[in-house]
Write an enzyme that holds these catalytic residues in place. Structure first.
Site, PDB file in Angstrom:
ATOM      1  N   HIS A 176     -31.068  11.169 -23.934  1.00  0.00           N
ATOM      2  CA  HIS A 176     -30.778  12.493 -24.451  1.00  0.00           C
ATOM      3  C   HIS A 176     -29.897  12.520 -25.635  1.00  0.00           C
ATOM      4  O   HIS A 176     -29.386  13.486 -26.088  1.00  0.00           O
ATOM      5  CB  HIS A 176     -29.732  12.989 -23.296  1.00  0.00           C
ATOM      6  CG  HIS A 176     -28.698  12.462 -22.811  1.00  0.00           C
ATOM      7  ND1 HIS A 176     -28.594  11.268 -22.169  1.00  0.00           N
ATOM      8  CD2 HIS A 176     -27.338  12.636 -23.212  1.00  0.00           C
ATOM      9  CE1 HIS A 176     -27.282  10.956 -21.941  1.00  0.00           C
ATOM     10  NE2 HIS A 176     -26.466  11.659 -22.850  1.00  0.00           N
ATOM     11  N   ASP A 249     -38.335   1.111 -36.976  1.00  0.00           N
ATOM     12  CA  ASP A 249     -38.064   2.416 -37.186  1.00  0.00           C
ATOM     13  C   ASP A 249     -37.158   2.299 -38.416  1.00  0.00           C
ATOM     14  O   ASP A 249     -36.536   1.454 -38.864  1.00  0.00           O
ATOM     15  CB  ASP A 249     -37.318   3.090 -35.869  1.00  0.00           C
ATOM     16  CG  ASP A 249     -37.702   4.555 -35.878  1.00  0.00           C
ATOM     17  OD1 ASP A 249     -38.115   5.256 -36.709  1.00  0.00           O
ATOM     18  OD2 ASP A 249     -37.523   5.403 -34.795  1.00  0.00           O
TER      19      ASP A 249
END
Length: 488
Positions: A176, A249
């Site tokens: 989250h 990433d």
């Protein structure tokens, strides 16, 4: 003359850059063996094929990648919105042939622009509805569904002549927090990670995926470092049988930049087993980005790698192994012959994906759109104006920041929309997890039973007090199809 260690470092670096033309520093590094570049929205123009040609003139073996997923995440169509289905839409349709065909169409568009690596599909299983960075970028919350559509999309992309890159290993779906801004932790039992979140990556490897992107997330059970910098996590990827290129990433994201720094991240990622370092999008620092942030970030990474090679803290054999994997992929792509592609109808797929709940009033001749979506993130242009524009057509549209707007500002926006005369449409993206969006819907429902909600985020699991359309992607094509449903 560039020395040998500098050329070796260049061979595993993959920067982004500012502008629609190649800066001279980038061309010089490409001539000195730089692995290639990654495109983002700031690089897009009608001259993109010419830009790709200029990069390849400097280095014929350059890998040119793009952060393109279709649906809510587009760079190729960043100015106007994607005309391809998004992953959640493909998951809702659950037709692997549609996913394969969508991958093939994306490959065609990429190759037409001179691009040969597509940073997709997303293999994350979105099990946390609060997830601020994945959401509708995922095919869904079921690992079997995600797995079959990941494999189908890879087939379409790679038979289309480009390399696919599944992301974000070992799975970013149960967070989250956004790793562009923080360092998320996955506190699940490792057995659940293995059974749920690794399953789509197993399917991708079985499908022959060329590259896998790491995630800047920490799995405490597997160590304190984020996956990108963690040899245990990247070793698990190799243990699954993956032999291709591991791409990081972006190392300029806050999860790395603000912990070990770009240079430290570059060295640690290579030592951990990564092969190609995505230095990424130089807009990642946000308002703090400097005019030459692209160049600064590249040289920070390169100088750190060279220094670690010189002092022996980064084994040369490890970087040579990474270089050889990158070179092998470049050679494979140079020799690729795209398969013939059949007819493709993106709008037909999106029509199958959209879900209408409740009974909107008879078709309206005009729509008045109040756009109450959350603000854009670095990963997803959540508040992109093209969605509201396509939904409203020639009708009224207004932007309402419901998290910050006063009651007076809210009521003024709604009154202006009603005064325009069209059916009131509330455009939202998180009605179940954002209290302000839910409150707005309830406020309007008590006063205007003819209003309708268009939700471009994760599908609503319960009920809303107004009829609604679950579109599952913040894209131009989704808005156009939703408009057809409301005005036809």
């Amino acid at each position: 003359m560039t020395d040998e260690l500098t050329r070796l470092a260049n061979a595993v670096l993959w920067p982004g850059f500012f502008g629609t033309e190649a800066p001279e520093w980038l061309l010089a590094e490409l001539r000195d063996g730089l692995a290639g570049v990654v495109y983002f929205g700031q690089n897009m123009s009608e001259r993109l094929p010419e830009l790709s040609a200029a990069l390849r003139a400097a280095n014929p073996d350059a890998l040119i990648g793009i952060d393109e997923e279709g649906g809510s995440v587009t760079r190729l169509e960043s100015a106007t919105g994607s005309t391809l289905p998004g992953a959640a839409q493909l998951g809702a349709v659950d037709d692997v042939e549609a996913s394969c065909a969508t991958g093939a169409e994306l490959a065609r568009r990429a190759r037409e622009a001179g691009i040969d690596v597509v940073l997709g599909p997303v293999a994350d299983v979105n099990t946390d509805p609060r997830n601020p960075v994945i959401g509708v970028r995922s095919f869904g919350a079921d690992p079997a569904l995600v797995s079959r559509h990941v494999a189908a999309t890879i087939e379409g992309l790679q038979t289309g002549g480009v390399a696919a890159c599944v992301k974000h290993f070992p799975g970013h779906g149960d967070t989250h927090l956004d790793s562009h801004h923080a360092l998320p932790e996955i506190t699940l039992d490792p057995a659940e990670i293995e059974a749920v979140h690794l399953e789509p990556f197993r399917a991708a490897i079985a499908a022959g995926v060329d590259t896998v992107m790491t995630a800047h997330i920490v799995v405490p059970a597997w160590g304190a470092k984020p996956a990108t910098l963690n040899p245990d996590v990247l070793g698990r990827l190799r243990d699954l049988g993956f032999e291709g290129v591991i791409i990081t990433d972006a190392l300029d994201m806050a999860a790395v930049r603000e912990s070990v720094g770009i240079g430290g991240g570059a060295v640690q990622a290579l030592a951990a087993g990564a092969d190609l370092l995505c230095i990424g999008n130089p807009t990642n620092p946000g308002a703090a980005a400097l005019p030459d942030q692209d160049e600064r970030d590249f040289f920070a990474a390169r100088e750190a790698v060279v220094a670690a090679l010189r002092d022996g803290s980064l084994p040369r054999e490890r970087v040579e192994q990474a270089r050889d994997r990158v070179r092998a992929l470049a050679a494979k792509l140079r020799a690729a012959e795209p398969a013939a592609q059949g007819a493709y109808d993106a709008a037909a797929i999106v029509r199958r994906a959209l879900r209408v709940v409740g009974e909107p009033d008879a078709a309206a001749s005009a729509l008045s759109v109040v756009d109450a979506r959350r603000r854009s993130t670095l990963a997803v242009d959540s508040a992109a104006g093209y969605v509201a524009a396509a939904l409203a057509g020639d009708g009224f549209r207004a932007r309402l920041d419901v998290d910050r707007a006063s009651e007076a500002e809210r009521d003024a926006a709604l009154e202006a929309a009603r005064a325009a005369g069209g059916r009131l449409v509330l455009l939202v993206d998180r009605p179940e997890v954002e209290p302000a969006q839910r409150a707005l819907i309830e406020h309007v429902a008590a006063r205007d039973s003819g209003a309708v909600v268009v939700n471009v985020g994760l599908p609503v699991r319960g009920e809303l007090p107004l009829p609604f359309i679950d579109a599952a992607a913040a894209s131009r094509i989704s808005a156009e199809v939703a408009r057809e449903l409301l005005t036809a």
